[in-house]
Design a protein around this motif. Structure first.
Motif, PDB file in Angstrom:
ATOM      1  N   THR A 369    -116.396 -82.272 -22.748  1.00 56.13           N
ATOM      2  CA  THR A 369    -117.386 -81.274 -22.338  1.00 56.13           C
ATOM      3  C   THR A 369    -117.729 -80.384 -23.521  1.00 56.13           C
ATOM      4  OG1 THR A 369    -116.362 -81.259 -20.139  1.00 56.13           O
ATOM      5  CG2 THR A 369    -117.930 -79.509 -20.623  1.00 56.13           C
ATOM      6  N   TYR A 370    -119.024 -80.357 -23.883  1.00 61.25           N
ATOM      7  CA  TYR A 370    -119.489 -79.510 -24.983  1.00 61.25           C
ATOM      8  C   TYR A 370    -119.705 -78.097 -24.463  1.00 61.25           C
ATOM      9  CZ  TYR A 370    -120.684 -83.713 -27.747  1.00 61.25           C
ATOM     10  OH  TYR A 370    -120.649 -84.891 -28.437  1.00 61.25           O
ATOM     11  N   PHE A 371    -119.231 -77.094 -25.232  1.00 59.44           N
ATOM     12  CA  PHE A 371    -119.347 -75.690 -24.840  1.00 59.44           C
ATOM     13  C   PHE A 371    -119.996 -74.878 -25.948  1.00 59.44           C
ATOM     14  CE2 PHE A 371    -116.143 -76.820 -21.751  1.00 59.44           C
ATOM     15  CZ  PHE A 371    -116.308 -75.911 -20.714  1.00 59.44           C
ATOM     16  N   ARG A 372    -120.630 -73.796 -25.551  1.00 56.08           N
ATOM     17  CA  ARG A 372    -121.032 -72.747 -26.485  1.00 56.08           C
ATOM     18  C   ARG A 372    -120.332 -71.473 -26.037  1.00 56.08           C
ATOM     19  NH1 ARG A 372    -125.507 -69.999 -29.292  1.00 56.08           N
ATOM     20  NH2 ARG A 372    -124.572 -67.959 -29.659  1.00 56.08           N
ATOM     21  N   CYS A 373    -119.622 -70.825 -26.958  1.00 57.56           N
ATOM     22  CA  CYS A 373    -118.943 -69.561 -26.667  1.00 57.56           C
ATOM     23  C   CYS A 373    -119.925 -68.426 -26.939  1.00 57.56           C
ATOM     24  CB  CYS A 373    -117.690 -69.425 -27.525  1.00 57.56           C
ATOM     25  SG  CYS A 373    -116.817 -67.867 -27.281  1.00 57.56           S
ATOM     26  N   TYR A 374    -120.210 -67.648 -25.912  1.00 58.26           N
ATOM     27  CA  TYR A 374    -121.174 -66.553 -26.053  1.00 58.26           C
ATOM     28  C   TYR A 374    -120.503 -65.197 -26.251  1.00 58.26           C
ATOM     29  CZ  TYR A 374    -125.172 -69.467 -24.851  1.00 58.26           C
ATOM     30  OH  TYR A 374    -126.153 -70.412 -24.880  1.00 58.26           O
ATOM     31  N   GLN A 375    -119.242 -65.084 -25.827  1.00 56.44           N
ATOM     32  CA  GLN A 375    -118.572 -63.780 -25.903  1.00 56.44           C
ATOM     33  C   GLN A 375    -117.066 -63.997 -25.910  1.00 56.44           C
ATOM     34  OE1 GLN A 375    -119.920 -60.155 -23.479  1.00 56.44           O
ATOM     35  NE2 GLN A 375    -118.081 -60.769 -22.374  1.00 56.44           N
ATOM     36  N   GLY A 376    -116.347 -63.109 -26.622  1.00 52.43           N
ATOM     37  CA  GLY A 376    -114.890 -63.187 -26.622  1.00 52.43           C
ATOM     38  C   GLY A 376    -114.357 -64.327 -27.466  1.00 52.43           C
ATOM     39  N   MET A 377    -113.120 -64.704 -27.203  1.00 53.50           N
ATOM     40  CA  MET A 377    -112.487 -65.798 -27.925  1.00 53.50           C
ATOM     41  C   MET A 377    -111.629 -66.614 -26.963  1.00 53.50           C
ATOM     42  SD  MET A 377    -109.511 -63.774 -30.043  1.00 53.50           S
ATOM     43  CE  MET A 377    -108.703 -65.259 -30.597  1.00 53.50           C
ATOM     44  N   LEU A 378    -111.355 -67.850 -27.337  1.00 49.25           N
ATOM     45  CA  LEU A 378    -110.557 -68.748 -26.499  1.00 49.25           C
ATOM     46  C   LEU A 378    -109.528 -69.425 -27.388  1.00 49.25           C
ATOM     47  CD1 LEU A 378    -110.302 -70.020 -23.626  1.00 49.25           C
ATOM     48  CD2 LEU A 378    -111.773 -71.859 -24.449  1.00 49.25           C
ATOM     49  N   LYS A 379    -108.262 -69.372 -26.958  1.00 51.70           N
ATOM     50  CA  LYS A 379    -107.178 -69.990 -27.731  1.00 51.70           C
ATOM     51  C   LYS A 379    -106.622 -71.188 -26.984  1.00 51.70           C
ATOM     52  CE  LYS A 379    -105.631 -65.697 -29.927  1.00 51.70           C
ATOM     53  NZ  LYS A 379    -104.505 -64.733 -30.036  1.00 51.70           N
ATOM     54  N   LYS A 380    -105.962 -72.041 -27.737  1.00 48.10           N
ATOM     55  CA  LYS A 380    -105.281 -73.179 -27.129  1.00 48.10           C
ATOM     56  C   LYS A 380    -104.225 -72.655 -26.164  1.00 48.10           C
ATOM     57  CE  LYS A 380    -104.329 -76.453 -30.087  1.00 48.10           C
ATOM     58  NZ  LYS A 380    -103.584 -77.278 -31.075  1.00 48.10           N
ATOM     59  N   ASN A 381    -104.082 -73.335 -25.029  1.00 43.08           N
ATOM     60  CA  ASN A 381    -103.133 -72.982 -23.950  1.00 43.08           C
ATOM     61  C   ASN A 381    -103.603 -71.817 -23.081  1.00 43.08           C
ATOM     62  OD1 ASN A 381    -101.315 -75.020 -24.779  1.00 43.08           O
ATOM     63  ND2 ASN A 381    -100.436 -73.635 -26.322  1.00 43.08           N
ATOM     64  N   ASP A 382    -104.807 -71.254 -23.346  1.00 42.26           N
ATOM     65  CA  ASP A 382    -105.372 -70.249 -22.435  1.00 42.26           C
ATOM     66  C   ASP A 382    -105.850 -70.933 -21.155  1.00 42.26           C
ATOM     67  OD1 ASP A 382    -104.917 -68.261 -24.201  1.00 42.26           O
ATOM     68  OD2 ASP A 382    -107.019 -67.866 -24.717  1.00 42.26           O
ATOM     69  N   SER A 383    -106.106 -70.134 -20.125  1.00 40.77           N
ATOM     70  CA  SER A 383    -106.676 -70.649 -18.877  1.00 40.77           C
ATOM     71  C   SER A 383    -108.062 -70.059 -18.681  1.00 40.77           C
ATOM     72  CB  SER A 383    -105.794 -70.293 -17.680  1.00 40.77           C
ATOM     73  OG  SER A 383    -104.562 -70.991 -17.758  1.00 40.77           O
ATOM     74  N   ILE A 384    -108.980 -70.878 -18.175  1.00 40.21           N
ATOM     75  CA  ILE A 384    -110.330 -70.403 -17.886  1.00 40.21           C
ATOM     76  C   ILE A 384    -110.711 -70.802 -16.465  1.00 40.21           C
ATOM     77  CG2 ILE A 384    -111.175 -70.339 -20.265  1.00 40.21           C
ATOM     78  CD1 ILE A 384    -112.367 -73.109 -19.854  1.00 40.21           C
ATOM     79  N   TYR A 385    -111.747 -70.160 -15.929  1.00 39.39           N
ATOM     80  CA  TYR A 385    -112.173 -70.379 -14.546  1.00 39.39           C
ATOM     81  C   TYR A 385    -113.647 -70.779 -14.513  1.00 39.39           C
ATOM     82  CZ  TYR A 385    -107.898 -67.757 -13.540  1.00 39.39           C
ATOM     83  OH  TYR A 385    -106.591 -67.330 -13.488  1.00 39.39           O
ATOM     84  N   ASN A 386    -113.964 -71.729 -13.658  1.00 47.35           N
ATOM     85  CA  ASN A 386    -115.344 -72.142 -13.426  1.00 47.35           C
ATOM     86  C   ASN A 386    -115.938 -71.200 -12.376  1.00 47.35           C
ATOM     87  OD1 ASN A 386    -117.729 -73.443 -12.577  1.00 47.35           O
ATOM     88  ND2 ASN A 386    -116.888 -75.460 -12.983  1.00 47.35           N
ATOM     89  N   THR A 387    -117.021 -70.492 -12.730  1.00 43.07           N
ATOM     90  CA  THR A 387    -117.571 -69.496 -11.799  1.00 43.07           C
ATOM     91  C   THR A 387    -118.269 -70.136 -10.607  1.00 43.07           C
ATOM     92  OG1 THR A 387    -119.634 -69.369 -13.053  1.00 43.07           O
ATOM     93  CG2 THR A 387    -117.908 -67.810 -13.650  1.00 43.07           C
TER      94      THR A 387
END
Length: 749
Positions: A369-387
């Motif tokens: 899945t290709y992403f564009r980060c618009y705000q903040g930062m994301l690290k390996k092993n973080d968790s994210i949520y699909n809105t």
């Protein structure tokens, strides 16, 4: 580590690919880079996200190949249609290399003058327009490539509309100056007239066609030459004597176009103040970012001229992610209108992560899945949520992409384009790292398909592979659609053109070992009444025990033409002749009979069933008996009434250069179309017509071949209309023959 050891090949390519600062030493065609990793994070001011977009065969992929070479990202250049069977690095799919076209957009990143540049190379064919749409949705700027011979073409106009939709600033790069017939001045005129751009040259070519030796930079007022075997040695010189007058005139023209849209330059121009190089650069940057001015650069990527200066212009004039306003939509409670929130990409550690999934692709290790980060930062092993579906995903692996190669990173920041594995989502989903599910980003525009074809597997044993392939392709590409046509009992695929569907058919065979047959789909005709017809039908059956009794009478009449795809049932009974509990049965019988007409086997539509009276039996009547009576009433009207077949009529809009207007009108007339209007605009003509759907099959190829690939059309459903008598006779005859064949087959069995 010695330079000599690099040239002797004692360092592995994998190790070599981690370096980016170019050393000005060469051996044959290879440049060596050292000391700076590509994946190293840069401040947001030193990031550019750009797309390369254009009409087919304008040189997008060749230009991207040169950019990667000059920035040290690749050590050798290959041609799109190369004789060495290697192909361009951004055309990683086997089909792309064989056909010499770009099918899927490909992402990469490189470094130029200490700036990190993320690049997406997009297809030029109108069939793959969703790939351009995806790219422009997430990019901050674009390079619009125009052919110096072809100029502004149909897909150039499409790309221009897409850039306008997403408010993407762009540079124009007139490519292929070395070709016979190259005329950059004509291209600039077309940009102004056909595309409405406030555009002006910031560079001029030295020489013409095959004698092009370099370019003149009107901002710095220097001549630039590209020496060496591969144009790698840049040499600055004085403007040639015979071009000084033209250069001065074009520089004045540039200043005039800028002064019309930039107040600072306008004041200096009116006061007749001398303008410095920095004044011009600042004005071009301000107006380019506002999309009020388009700087025009020139060069020839194939002959290695003008690429480095284009990279410099990308840094000088296109915005960084912090200078672009991106919005998220916040859903408010109590039924209030959603609120737009401006995202802040500058404070990475303080703001919550927000990213947009803009493209799905099946990679070697599962869904990519290709992403564009618009705000903040994301690290390996973080968790994210699909809105959208509120699912939680843990990030096991973060990668950045170089065509089909992946390079692992530990963190991504605002402005970065990256990819994740194993994320179950749809294209256009928003992801955040907090459980605030009221925030999301606008998804991309998806055009409706323009062509449909029937599809069947050659071998029935391949159905599982077929289902897997179709499921994957429809998920990856929102313009590729698959459905089962219940009317005609066949599988239908829809897409943006015949090439689009042909490519997916080939991919099913190559990637899923599932050969398929594409064919002309059946048209969904309809049957309807011409005049009102009365009915009075008695259904009576006695076979010992409880019998069946139901009588219905009334009128079936045609609906107005604006409702000829609908069915209506009206209960006008008075009294208890037909008990109310039996009326739903009559309605059910009516709708059941309308599923398949008796004239050609197509659905019945455009009819109103008026139930006026009837009769029932105290013992033998039931809902089922009245259902049978309703069906019998429709059969009776079919025998007594006057019926005809309706065909779908499409609203067709064809756009092409004016010189093809005569042949376009001939094609429409030949296909039994009715031209409803024409519209001309600066050398282009648009025809508006209404054409029967069954006459439109194959039109896409005919249009492109008759307009040198410049024509395009859109088509949407307009209405159903009675078909011509010859077609009706043909459909009835074919249906009767098929019924006869079925009966013979039953007798044999």
């Amino acid at each position: 580590m010695s330079i000599l050891s690099i040239f002797r090949g004692q360092i592995s390519p994998k190790r070599l690919s981690q370096f980016s600062c170019i050393i000005n030493i060469k051996d044959g065609s290879r440049y060596m880079a050292s000391y700076e990793k590509y994946a190293e994070h840069k401040p947001i001011e030193k990031i550019r996200n750009i797309g390369i977009s254009a009409h087919i065969d304008s040189g997008k992929t060749t230009l991207t190949e040169r950019i990667l070479f000059y920035t040290g990202r690749i050590s050798e250049m290959h041609e799109v249609r190369g004789k060495d069977n290697v192909g361009a690095v951004m055309d990683s799919m086997e089909l792309e290399r064989q056909r010499g076209i770009t099918i899927q957009s490909a992402a990469t990143y490189t470094i130029w003058k200490d700036h990190n540049i993320n690049i997406i190379d997009t297809p030029g064919h109108v069939d793959f327009t969703v790939e351009v749409e995806r790219a422009l949705r997430v990019l901050d700027g674009a390079v619009l490539v125009l052919c110096a011979v072809g100029g502004v073409q149909s897909q150039t106009l499409t790309v221009n509309r897409q850039m306008k939709r997403y408010n993407v600033p762009c540079l124009a790069f007139i490519n292929k100056l070395d070709r016979m017939g190259a005329n950059p001045k004509k291209v600039l005129t077309q940009m102004r007239a056909k595309m409405g751009h406030n555009a002006a040259f910031i560079q001029l070519p030295i020489g013409s066609e095959s004698k092009t030796t370099g370019i003149i930079d009107l901002v710095t007022q220097k001549a630039i030459y590209f020496d060496g075997n591969y144009g790698e040695l840049i040499r600055y010189d004085e403007i040639p004597q015979d071009m000084r007058v033209e250069s001065h005139d074009k520089r004045q023209e540039l200043i005039e176009h800028l002064s019309n849209v930039d107040e600072t330059i306008g004041e200096l121009f009116l006061n007749e103040s001398s303008l410095t190089e920095q004044d011009l650069k600042n004005a071009i940057r301000r107006s380019c970012m506002k999309r009020t001015f388009t700087p025009v650069l020139v060069g020839t990527a194939l002959k290695n001229k003008g690429v480095q200066t284009l990279l410099d212009a990308t840094l000088d004039y296109l915005p960084n992610p912090g200078e672009v306003k991106n919005y998220a939509i916040k859903q408010l409670k109590n039924g209030k209108e959603p609120e737009k929130i401006i995202l802040d990409p500058t404070r990475n550690g303080e703001k919550d992560f927000l990213g947009l999934a803009f493209k799905l692709e099946l990679g070697k290790f599962g869904q990519l899945t290709y992403f564009r980060c618009y705000q903040g930062m994301l690290k390996k092993n973080d968790s994210i949520y699909n809105t959208r579906n509120r699912k939680k995903v843990r990030i096991a692996r973060l990668v950045r992409l170089h065509s089909n190669q992946m390079e692992d990173v530990d963190a991504v920041y605002a402005g970065d384009i990256f990819a994740l594995f194993g994320v179950d989502c749809a294209s256009g989903d928003t992801f955040i790292n907090t459980q605030k599910f009221d925030i999301s980003m606008e998804s991309m525009h998806v055009a409706d398909p323009v062509i449909s074809m029937s599809i069947t597997t050659k071998n029935t044993k391949d159905r599982d592979n077929f289902a897997k392939g179709i499921a994957r392709f429809t998920k990856e590409d929102p313009t590729f659609r698959f459905y089962w046509d219940d009317d005609n009992k066949e599988s239908i695929v829809s897409g943006m053109g015949e090439l689009h569907l042909e490519i997916y058919a080939q991919r099913l065979e190559r990637e899923y070992n599932c050969p398929v047959i594409l064919g002309r789909p059946k048209v969904s005709f309809r049957e309807t009444l011409v005049d009102s017809c009365e009915f009075d039908y008695l259904h009576k059956k006695q076979s010992g025990g409880a019998g069946q009794f139901g009588r219905v009478s009334g009128v079936m009449e045609p609906l107005p033409s604006n409702k000829n795809t609908k069915l209506e049932f009206v209960d006008e009974t008075v009294g208890t002749n037909v008990p109310k509990q039996f009326v739903p049965g009559i309605e059910k019988g009516f709708y059941a009979m309308c599923e398949k007409g008796l004239l050609s086997g197509h659905r019945i539509a455009g009819i109103k069933f008026r139930l006026i009276d009837g009769a029932h039996h105290i013992v033998d009547s039931s809902e089922y008996a009245f259902q049978m009576a309703g069906q019998g009433a429709v059969r009776q009207v079919f025998e007594d009434g006057n019926w005809h077949i309706l065909e779908p009529i499409m609203s067709v809009e064809v756009t092409a250069p004016e010189e093809f207007q005569g042949s376009l009108m001939g094609q429409i007339t030949k296909r039994k179309g009715l031209i409803t209007g024409t519209d001309g605009n600066e050398g282009w003509v648009t025809l508006y017509a209404e054409v029967p759907l069954h006459e439109m099959f194959g039109y896409s190829s005919e249009l492109r071949s008759s307009t040198q690939g410049k024509g395009e059309f859109t088509m949407e459903y307009s209405r159903y209309s009675p078909c011509v008598p010859e077609l009706q006779e043909k459909l009835v005859r074919e249906y009767q023959e098929s019924l006869g064949n079925d009966q013979q087959q039953k007798k044999k069995n």
